[in-house]
Design a protein around this motif. Structure first.
Motif, PDB file in Angstrom:
ATOM      1  N   ARG A  44       0.855  -1.188   0.000  1.00  0.00           N
ATOM      2  CA  ARG A  44       0.000   0.000   0.000  1.00  0.00           C
ATOM      3  C   ARG A  44       0.894   1.242   0.000  1.00  0.00           C
ATOM      4  O   ARG A  44       2.031   1.158   0.463  1.00  0.00           O
ATOM      5  CB  ARG A  44      -0.938   0.010   1.201  1.00  0.00           C
ATOM      6  CG  ARG A  44      -0.248   0.267   2.523  1.00  0.00           C
ATOM      7  CD  ARG A  44      -1.118  -0.104   3.685  1.00  0.00           C
ATOM      8  NE  ARG A  44      -1.317  -1.562   3.754  1.00  0.00           N
ATOM      9  CZ  ARG A  44      -2.190  -2.155   4.553  1.00  0.00           C
ATOM     10  NH1 ARG A  44      -2.958  -1.450   5.339  1.00  0.00           N
ATOM     11  NH2 ARG A  44      -2.305  -3.463   4.574  1.00  0.00           N
ATOM     12  N   ALA A  45       0.386   2.297  -0.554  1.00  0.00           N
ATOM     13  CA  ALA A  45       1.146   3.546  -0.573  1.00  0.00           C
ATOM     14  C   ALA A  45       0.917   4.293   0.732  1.00  0.00           C
ATOM     15  O   ALA A  45      -0.108   4.105   1.389  1.00  0.00           O
ATOM     16  CB  ALA A  45       0.713   4.406  -1.751  1.00  0.00           C
ATOM     17  N   GLY A  46       1.873   5.110   1.119  1.00  0.00           N
ATOM     18  CA  GLY A  46       1.706   5.879   2.347  1.00  0.00           C
ATOM     19  C   GLY A  46       2.954   6.648   2.677  1.00  0.00           C
ATOM     20  O   GLY A  46       3.736   7.007   1.803  1.00  0.00           O
ATOM     21  N   GLU A  47       3.132   6.866   3.975  1.00  0.00           N
ATOM     22  CA  GLU A  47       4.266   7.648   4.433  1.00  0.00           C
ATOM     23  C   GLU A  47       4.983   6.873   5.530  1.00  0.00           C
ATOM     24  O   GLU A  47       4.339   6.212   6.347  1.00  0.00           O
ATOM     25  CB  GLU A  47       3.763   8.980   4.983  1.00  0.00           C
ATOM     26  CG  GLU A  47       4.833  10.041   5.023  1.00  0.00           C
ATOM     27  CD  GLU A  47       4.256  11.376   5.477  1.00  0.00           C
ATOM     28  OE1 GLU A  47       4.439  12.355   4.750  1.00  0.00           O
ATOM     29  OE2 GLU A  47       3.643  11.414   6.568  1.00  0.00           O
ATOM     30  N   LEU A  48       6.303   6.980   5.521  1.00  0.00           N
ATOM     31  CA  LEU A  48       7.090   6.288   6.534  1.00  0.00           C
ATOM     32  C   LEU A  48       7.838   7.324   7.372  1.00  0.00           C
ATOM     33  O   LEU A  48       8.522   8.186   6.830  1.00  0.00           O
ATOM     34  CB  LEU A  48       8.103   5.360   5.854  1.00  0.00           C
ATOM     35  CG  LEU A  48       8.910   4.486   6.806  1.00  0.00           C
ATOM     36  CD1 LEU A  48       8.143   3.219   7.141  1.00  0.00           C
ATOM     37  CD2 LEU A  48      10.263   4.135   6.201  1.00  0.00           C
ATOM     38  N   GLU A  49       7.699   7.221   8.675  1.00  0.00           N
ATOM     39  CA  GLU A  49       8.454   8.117   9.571  1.00  0.00           C
ATOM     40  C   GLU A  49       9.595   7.337  10.199  1.00  0.00           C
ATOM     41  O   GLU A  49       9.420   6.198  10.616  1.00  0.00           O
ATOM     42  CB  GLU A  49       7.548   8.624  10.701  1.00  0.00           C
ATOM     43  CG  GLU A  49       6.481   9.582  10.262  1.00  0.00           C
ATOM     44  CD  GLU A  49       5.520   9.927  11.403  1.00  0.00           C
ATOM     45  OE1 GLU A  49       4.560  10.656  11.134  1.00  0.00           O
ATOM     46  OE2 GLU A  49       5.734   9.446  12.551  1.00  0.00           O
ATOM     47  N   ILE A  50      10.766   7.987  10.269  1.00  0.00           N
ATOM     48  CA  ILE A  50      11.914   7.376  10.930  1.00  0.00           C
ATOM     49  C   ILE A  50      12.128   8.160  12.235  1.00  0.00           C
ATOM     50  O   ILE A  50      12.408   9.356  12.196  1.00  0.00           O
ATOM     51  CB  ILE A  50      13.176   7.446  10.049  1.00  0.00           C
ATOM     52  CG1 ILE A  50      12.908   6.719   8.717  1.00  0.00           C
ATOM     53  CG2 ILE A  50      14.377   6.832  10.747  1.00  0.00           C
ATOM     54  CD1 ILE A  50      12.925   7.619   7.523  1.00  0.00           C
ATOM     55  N   HIS A  51      11.960   7.471  13.357  1.00  0.00           N
ATOM     56  CA  HIS A  51      12.106   8.115  14.668  1.00  0.00           C
ATOM     57  C   HIS A  51      13.419   7.712  15.302  1.00  0.00           C
ATOM     58  O   HIS A  51      13.676   6.519  15.458  1.00  0.00           O
ATOM     59  CB  HIS A  51      10.978   7.681  15.604  1.00  0.00           C
ATOM     60  CG  HIS A  51       9.623   8.154  15.184  1.00  0.00           C
ATOM     61  ND1 HIS A  51       8.966   9.153  15.834  1.00  0.00           N
ATOM     62  CD2 HIS A  51       8.818   7.765  14.173  1.00  0.00           C
ATOM     63  CE1 HIS A  51       7.786   9.357  15.255  1.00  0.00           C
ATOM     64  NE2 HIS A  51       7.676   8.530  14.234  1.00  0.00           N
ATOM     65  N   THR A  52      14.260   8.675  15.673  1.00  0.00           N
ATOM     66  CA  THR A  52      15.489   8.332  16.376  1.00  0.00           C
ATOM     67  C   THR A  52      15.264   8.484  17.873  1.00  0.00           C
ATOM     68  O   THR A  52      14.284   9.092  18.306  1.00  0.00           O
ATOM     69  CB  THR A  52      16.659   9.245  15.967  1.00  0.00           C
ATOM     70  OG1 THR A  52      16.370  10.562  16.438  1.00  0.00           O
ATOM     71  CG2 THR A  52      16.845   9.256  14.465  1.00  0.00           C
TER      72      THR A  52
END
Lengths: 201, 151
Positions: free
Chosen positions: B98-106
């Protein structure tokens, strides 16, 4: 102490989203988590790693803690488990790299139990100390500093006549002893003392 | 009440209590305070269900191992994340796609975002050098958060 209403209130407030309550919990129990890490002789890097995991796990568990008063025990157990994970992983990597066997440092449960009791006592004492008037906090801080300040230095710093330092010390310690934070701790211990000390029981 | 603690004893235990707190480095306290940013994150948690490193560790005991690609899988009730390390980037795919958004949390609390294309693929480049976690969000309401990842 196990039912310290203050700790229960902090957990309830933090799980409701109160950041100040969370900060107070961290401040209160960071020494416990940190001390256990040092028992496992972890590097600063690993201590940070363990600390992060422990606090993140606690954040996720906040709303689920059935008995907030059991928090110190939960923190100590979780910290010990995380420390063991780090130590085991390091020893595993070492074995693979060198082919040498390495024993994992083991910290006894009784040591962890002692750390919990000590942390409770220390937290109660610090809370009681924080309730004292500024004048008492200044005086007692100077008396417990390492190395301790002489009465002459205390006189120079705080302007208390040397002859009054002794009586003021006694008054401040008495206030500390009678504070509500320490009273809650004392009652818990007293119960244990009574049970353990009954000759016929 | 601690009536059994005389003044010297009380001063001694107070000294211990204050020193125990002073011994804790400020960065350690900060770490704990920062963790509160994760409070009430309304995402579904995805657990690590496969790590090629674990396989390799076991395999290395019995046979020599050539270098292979690090691969990880995180699984939640509704979504899997397949991750693969290629050079300095992390390639991933959402399954089902599925299409979407990915967040990278440090861990330091920084968040960067990257696109997930219509076949569910994304890349994280460069790979953060400290532990991070990924959060996927899609317009259909998908909101999944992985555990902490160290590459």
């Amino acid at each position: 102490m196990r039912d310290d209403p203050h700790v229960v209130a902090l957990v309830t407030r933090a799980s409701g989203g109160d950041q100040d309550a969370w900060y107070e919990l961290v401040d209160r129990y960071a020494p416990l988590v940190y001390t256990i890490c040092t028992r496992y002789r972890l590097s600063n890097h690993d201590i940070e790693d363990v600390g992060q995991n422990v606090w993140l796990l606690l954040v996720e568990q906040l709303g689920k803690l059935r008995e907030p008063a059991a928090l110190p025990g939960w923190l100590a157990t979780t910290t010990a488990r995380e420390c063991l994970r780090v130590v085991t992983a390091a020893s595993k990597a070492e074995r693979l790299g060198t082919g040498l066997d390495d024993s994992v440092l083991f910290v006894d449960d009784t040591v962890i139990d002692e750390e919990i009791l000590m942390a409770e006592r220390n937290a109660a004492l610090r809370a009681a100390f924080a309730e004292l008037p500024p004048r008492c906090r200044q005086l007692l801080s100077m008396l417990v500093s390492d190395p301790p300040h002489s009465y002459a230095e205390i006189h120079a710093e705080l302007g208390i006549p040397i002859g009054s330092i002794g009586p003021q010390r006694a008054r401040c310690l008495d206030r500390l002893r009678r504070s509500s934070a320490l009273a809650a701790f004392g009652e818990g211990e007293e119960k244990i003392d009574i049970r353990g000390g009954e000759p016929g029981a | 009440m601690r009536d059994d603690w005389n003044d010297d004893r009380l001063l001694g235990v107070l000294s211990q209590a204050l020193k125990a707190r002073q011994a804790v480095p400020s960065w350690f306290i900060e770490t704990g305070k920062n963790a509160f940013a994760w409070h009430n994150i309304d995402a579904e948690l995805a657990q690590l269900t496969y790590d090629s490193n674990e396989d390799r560790r076991e395999a290395a005991v019995t046979r020599s191992e050539t270098a292979s690609i690090r691969a990880l899988t995180f699984t939640s009730a509704h979504l899997s994340l397949e991750l693969e390390v290629t050079g300095n980037s992390l390639l991933g795919q959402l399954l089902p796609a599925r299409a979407g958004e990915l967040e990278i949390h440090t861990r330091a609390g920084e968040i960067s975002t990257t696109e997930v294309d219509e076949i569910g693929c994304f890349s994280v480049d460069p790979i953060p050098d400290s532990p991070f976690r990924l959060r996927c969000r899609a317009p259909d309401g998908t909101d999944v958060l992985t555990g902490w990842i160290t590459i």
